[in-house]
Design a protein around this motif. Structure first.
Motif, PDB file in Angstrom:
ATOM      1  N   ALA A   2       0.831  -1.208   0.000  1.00 17.73           N
ATOM      2  CA  ALA A   2       0.000   0.000   0.000  1.00 17.73           C
ATOM      3  C   ALA A   2       0.863   1.255   0.000  1.00 17.73           C
ATOM      4  O   ALA A   2       0.573   2.224  -0.715  1.00 17.73           O
ATOM      5  CB  ALA A   2      -0.923   0.001   1.217  1.00 17.73           C
ATOM      6  N   ALA A   3       1.937   1.254   0.782  1.00 22.63           N
ATOM      7  CA  ALA A   3       2.811   2.423   0.845  1.00 22.63           C
ATOM      8  C   ALA A   3       3.520   2.660  -0.484  1.00 22.63           C
ATOM      9  O   ALA A   3       3.595   3.796  -0.971  1.00 22.63           O
ATOM     10  CB  ALA A   3       3.838   2.246   1.963  1.00 22.63           C
ATOM     11  N   VAL A   4       4.020   1.597  -1.096  1.00 21.74           N
ATOM     12  CA  VAL A   4       4.743   1.734  -2.364  1.00 21.74           C
ATOM     13  C   VAL A   4       3.798   2.169  -3.484  1.00 21.74           C
ATOM     14  O   VAL A   4       4.127   3.047  -4.289  1.00 21.74           O
ATOM     15  CB  VAL A   4       5.447   0.412  -2.718  1.00 21.74           C
ATOM     16  N   ALA A   5       2.622   1.572  -3.540  1.00 26.87           N
ATOM     17  CA  ALA A   5       1.655   1.937  -4.580  1.00 26.87           C
ATOM     18  C   ALA A   5       1.209   3.391  -4.434  1.00 26.87           C
ATOM     19  O   ALA A   5       1.096   4.125  -5.427  1.00 26.87           O
ATOM     20  CB  ALA A   5       0.453   0.993  -4.525  1.00 26.87           C
ATOM     21  N   SER A   6       0.945   3.800  -3.206  1.00 25.76           N
ATOM     22  CA  SER A   6       0.524   5.187  -2.971  1.00 25.76           C
ATOM     23  C   SER A   6       1.639   6.160  -3.347  1.00 25.76           C
ATOM     24  O   SER A   6       1.382   7.236  -3.909  1.00 25.76           O
ATOM     25  CB  SER A   6       0.137   5.372  -1.506  1.00 25.76           C
ATOM     26  N   ALA A   7       2.878   5.794  -3.045  1.00 31.17           N
ATOM     27  CA  ALA A   7       4.011   6.649  -3.406  1.00 31.17           C
ATOM     28  C   ALA A   7       4.122   6.795  -4.916  1.00 31.17           C
ATOM     29  O   ALA A   7       4.438   7.882  -5.424  1.00 31.17           O
ATOM     30  CB  ALA A   7       5.302   6.083  -2.827  1.00 31.17           C
ATOM     31  N   ALA A   8       3.867   5.722  -5.653  1.00 32.32           N
ATOM     32  CA  ALA A   8       3.927   5.781  -7.117  1.00 32.32           C
ATOM     33  C   ALA A   8       2.880   6.742  -7.664  1.00 32.32           C
ATOM     34  O   ALA A   8       3.158   7.559  -8.558  1.00 32.32           O
ATOM     35  CB  ALA A   8       3.736   4.386  -7.709  1.00 32.32           C
ATOM     36  N   VAL A   9       1.663   6.668  -7.124  1.00 34.47           N
ATOM     37  CA  VAL A   9       0.585   7.552  -7.578  1.00 34.47           C
ATOM     38  C   VAL A   9       0.908   9.005  -7.225  1.00 34.47           C
ATOM     39  O   VAL A   9       0.745   9.922  -8.041  1.00 34.47           O
ATOM     40  CB  VAL A   9      -0.759   7.125  -6.957  1.00 34.47           C
ATOM     41  N   LEU A  10       1.387   9.233  -5.988  1.00 35.42           N
ATOM     42  CA  LEU A  10       1.736  10.585  -5.561  1.00 35.42           C
ATOM     43  C   LEU A  10       2.886  11.143  -6.405  1.00 35.42           C
ATOM     44  O   LEU A  10       2.835  12.300  -6.852  1.00 35.42           O
ATOM     45  CB  LEU A  10       2.135  10.572  -4.087  1.00 35.42           C
ATOM     46  N   GLY A  11       3.906  10.328  -6.645  1.00 27.80           N
ATOM     47  CA  GLY A  11       5.042  10.787  -7.431  1.00 27.80           C
ATOM     48  C   GLY A  11       4.664  11.147  -8.858  1.00 27.80           C
ATOM     49  O   GLY A  11       5.116  12.151  -9.406  1.00 27.80           O
ATOM     50  N   ALA A  12       3.811  10.324  -9.467  1.00 19.57           N
ATOM     51  CA  ALA A  12       3.367  10.599 -10.833  1.00 19.57           C
ATOM     52  C   ALA A  12       2.560  11.894 -10.892  1.00 19.57           C
ATOM     53  O   ALA A  12       2.754  12.727 -11.782  1.00 19.57           O
ATOM     54  CB  ALA A  12       2.544   9.424 -11.353  1.00 19.57           C
ATOM     55  N   GLY A  13       1.653  12.066  -9.938  1.00 21.05           N
ATOM     56  CA  GLY A  13       0.813  13.264  -9.941  1.00 21.05           C
ATOM     57  C   GLY A  13       1.602  14.543  -9.743  1.00 21.05           C
ATOM     58  O   GLY A  13       1.442  15.515 -10.491  1.00 21.05           O
ATOM     59  N   THR A  14       2.470  14.568  -8.734  1.00 21.74           N
ATOM     60  CA  THR A  14       3.228  15.793  -8.462  1.00 21.74           C
ATOM     61  C   THR A  14       4.218  16.101  -9.579  1.00 21.74           C
ATOM     62  O   THR A  14       4.506  17.272  -9.861  1.00 21.74           O
ATOM     63  CB  THR A  14       3.982  15.677  -7.123  1.00 21.74           C
ATOM     64  N   ALA A  15       4.751  15.066 -10.247  1.00 18.17           N
ATOM     65  CA  ALA A  15       5.700  15.302 -11.340  1.00 18.17           C
ATOM     66  C   ALA A  15       5.030  15.996 -12.517  1.00 18.17           C
ATOM     67  O   ALA A  15       5.582  16.933 -13.096  1.00 18.17           O
ATOM     68  CB  ALA A  15       6.316  13.982 -11.789  1.00 18.17           C
ATOM     69  N   VAL A  16       3.837  15.566 -12.874  1.00 21.00           N
ATOM     70  CA  VAL A  16       3.144  16.134 -14.028  1.00 21.00           C
ATOM     71  C   VAL A  16       2.621  17.540 -13.728  1.00 21.00           C
ATOM     72  O   VAL A  16       2.502  18.387 -14.634  1.00 21.00           O
ATOM     73  CB  VAL A  16       1.994  15.208 -14.464  1.00 21.00           C
ATOM     74  N   MET A  17       2.340  17.812 -12.459  1.00 23.84           N
ATOM     75  CA  MET A  17       1.854  19.144 -12.099  1.00 23.84           C
ATOM     76  C   MET A  17       2.847  20.232 -12.475  1.00 23.84           C
ATOM     77  O   MET A  17       2.455  21.331 -12.895  1.00 23.84           O
ATOM     78  CB  MET A  17       1.567  19.194 -10.589  1.00 23.84           C
ATOM     79  N   GLN A  18       4.144  19.943 -12.351  1.00 22.62           N
ATOM     80  CA  GLN A  18       5.158  20.966 -12.583  1.00 22.62           C
ATOM     81  C   GLN A  18       5.135  21.516 -14.009  1.00 22.62           C
ATOM     82  O   GLN A  18       4.998  22.731 -14.203  1.00 22.62           O
ATOM     83  CB  GLN A  18       6.530  20.393 -12.236  1.00 22.62           C
ATOM     84  N   PRO A  19       5.267  20.684 -15.065  1.00 29.44           N
ATOM     85  CA  PRO A  19       5.228  21.251 -16.418  1.00 29.44           C
ATOM     86  C   PRO A  19       3.854  21.789 -16.809  1.00 29.44           C
ATOM     87  O   PRO A  19       3.761  22.733 -17.613  1.00 29.44           O
ATOM     88  CB  PRO A  19       5.642  20.083 -17.311  1.00 29.44           C
ATOM     89  N   ALA A  20       2.784  21.222 -16.240  1.00 33.67           N
ATOM     90  CA  ALA A  20       1.447  21.731 -16.551  1.00 33.67           C
ATOM     91  C   ALA A  20       1.274  23.145 -15.999  1.00 33.67           C
ATOM     92  O   ALA A  20       0.767  24.042 -16.693  1.00 33.67           O
ATOM     93  CB  ALA A  20       0.382  20.796 -15.979  1.00 33.67           C
ATOM     94  N   LEU A  21       1.700  23.366 -14.753  1.00 31.10           N
ATOM     95  CA  LEU A  21       1.639  24.719 -14.188  1.00 31.10           C
ATOM     96  C   LEU A  21       2.533  25.677 -14.962  1.00 31.10           C
ATOM     97  O   LEU A  21       2.152  26.831 -15.218  1.00 31.10           O
ATOM     98  CB  LEU A  21       2.056  24.681 -12.714  1.00 31.10           C
ATOM     99  N   ALA A  22       3.726  25.223 -15.325  1.00 30.40           N
ATOM    100  CA  ALA A  22       4.637  26.085 -16.080  1.00 30.40           C
ATOM    101  C   ALA A  22       4.027  26.496 -17.415  1.00 30.40           C
ATOM    102  O   ALA A  22       4.152  27.655 -17.840  1.00 30.40           O
ATOM    103  CB  ALA A  22       5.973  25.374 -16.298  1.00 30.40           C
ATOM    104  N   THR A  23       3.341  25.570 -18.078  1.00 32.41           N
ATOM    105  CA  THR A  23       2.719  25.889 -19.364  1.00 32.41           C
ATOM    106  C   THR A  23       1.572  26.870 -19.183  1.00 32.41           C
ATOM    107  O   THR A  23       1.380  27.778 -20.001  1.00 32.41           O
ATOM    108  CB  THR A  23       2.233  24.599 -20.045  1.00 32.41           C
TER     109      THR A  23
END
Length: 429
Positions: free
Chosen positions: A98-119
């Motif tokens: 559960a911890a590893v899966a949640s970390a994967a989802v959190l990492g993917a979401g926060t990573a994509v937020m950066q270029p989307a906000l920049a755009t």
């Protein structure tokens, strides 16, 4: 900047700051939470941190094309919802899967937020206002992280898992708040950026980006920048400080606070200095400032002064890094946007975010062992990397148009030079 662009920008900046505020609640305590509070062990905690980084590396190569085809708003909404689900999942996780899966989802979401906000910032700004817009975002994000960490520290209690559930719940809610704010943003129809709207038929793709010499050089420079600074903060430099300089672990917190304080205090003072100067010269100056910072670190661990002087030198290292970061915020991100063809803003932002993530993954892996055991070579290595920043910045300057290197020249029509456009591809990249 028009009134509509200004209104949209304020909402984007508010959402960005609030999401950083939510991250600040959990980032400093993630390792302790997984390893000790949930009693999943140090190995699992390390795996969770690694998965956060690896998830970003997996999704970023695809996020740029999605942003350019669908627009940044839908992509940001999906990313914010994923990050919210991942944060809540971590707060409730009591098992390794559960911890590893949640970390994967959190990492993917926060990573994509950066270029989307920049755009979104690019869409809502003009070349003349872009420098200040990105500087404001960097200032507000650091302020949000700092305030979130400060408040989170008052709420957290290692003997009470429920207190950590509260922290992760607050983080999840802040991502939902970001999504809600994004839904209220009315993106202005900037004539200069019409071709970046979804459905544009202009050529693009990774091949076009790799054929853009200036962007490739900026990515190389970006990797060295992030590797020599952010990639060392919580790994190599921390290990060096405690092992070579005899710094108490609590002093690391003071050093990080000094870093944030310099960024918050200096950002807009530095902005006035940066706006009228060539971007590559500013980046070259950052390389020299960080060279001095590493020399201070060298004195802290390899000098023969008192412990008080070593501590002061070590804290000064982090403060000088903060000054350099404040100079980079209004320089590097706007340059990425100004180099991007109008139909590839998302692709360029995502590519640069991927370079940053790679540096943050490689930096601790190399710097951590060196900082802990090879004290002299560690300092020499990063002094050379910092000098390399100055060299690469000067070299990059030869590839830029006058306006790309110094946007203030846009006020002089005779100085305006056409921006780079990729050649049309015969096959999909």
């Amino acid at each position: 900047m028009t009134k509509a662009m200004g209104a949209a920008m304020r909402r984007i900046q508010a959402g960005s700051a609030l999401s950083a505020f939510g991250l600040g609640f959990t980032v400093p305590y993630l390792y302790v939470y997984v390893a000790q509070v949930r009693e999943l062990g140090a190995t699992t905690a390390g795996a969770v941190l690694a998965v956060l980084a690896m998830a970003a590396l997996v999704v970023l190569p695809f996020s740029g094309r999605a942003i350019d085809r669908r627009g940044p708003m839908p992509v940001l909404l999906v990313a914010a919802l994923l990050a919210s689900a991942g944060a809540l999942g971590l707060g409730l996780a009591t098992s390794v899967p559960a911890a590893v899966a949640s970390a994967a989802v959190l990492g993917a979401g926060t990573a994509v937020m950066q270029p989307a906000l920049a755009t979104m910032i690019v869409w809502c700004s003009s070349p003349a206002s872009r420098t200040r817009s990105f500087a404001t975002q960097f200032f507000l994000q650091n302020l949000g992280l700092g305030v979130g960490g400060l408040i989170g520290g008052q709420l957290v209690d290692e003997s009470r898992p429920d207190s950590f559930v509260l922290l992760f719940s607050i983080e999840a809610v802040m991502f939902l708040v970001l999504a809600g704010i994004v839904l209220t943003v009315r993106m202005p129809g900037s004539p200069a950026l019409q071709d970046t709207r979804p459905g544009s038929s202009r050529p693009g793709g990774v091949r076009a980006l790799l054929g853009h010499k200036a962007m490739v050089q900026l990515c190389v420079l970006g990797f060295v920048l992030f590797f020599a600074c952010y990639g060392q903060f919580e790994s190599g430099l921390a290990a060096y400080g405690t092992e070579a300089a005899g710094i108490e672990p609590s002093t690391l917190g003071i050093a990080l606070a000094a870093n944030t304080a310099v960024i918050v205090a200096a950002q807009f003072v530095v902005l006035k200095f940066v706006e009228r100067r060539k971007r590559t010269r500013v980046i070259a100056a950052v390389g020299l400032i960080w060279t001095v910072a590493w020399l201070f670190a060298g004195y802290a661990g390899l000098g023969h002064g008192s412990q008080a002087m070593a501590t002061a030198a070590f804290v000064s290292t982090y403060a000088l890094f903060g000054l350099g970061e404040a100079m980079l915020a209004p320089t590097v991100a706007p340059l990425v946007a100004d180099l991007a063809p109008e139909s590839m803003v998302g692709t360029y932002n995502s590519a640069f975010a991927l370079v940053k993530q790679l540096a943050l993954a490689v930096g601790p892996a190399i710097g951590g062992p060196m900082g802990a055991t090879l004290h002299g070579p560690y300092i020499v290595t990063f002094v050379l990397f910092s000098l390399g920043i100055s060299y690469l910045a000067v070299r990059l300057g030869r590839q830029l148009t006058p306006v790309q290197n110094q946007p203030s020249l846009a006020a002089k029509p005779s100085k305006i030079v056409a921006r780079y456009e990729p050649q049309r591809e015969t096959a999909a990249a």
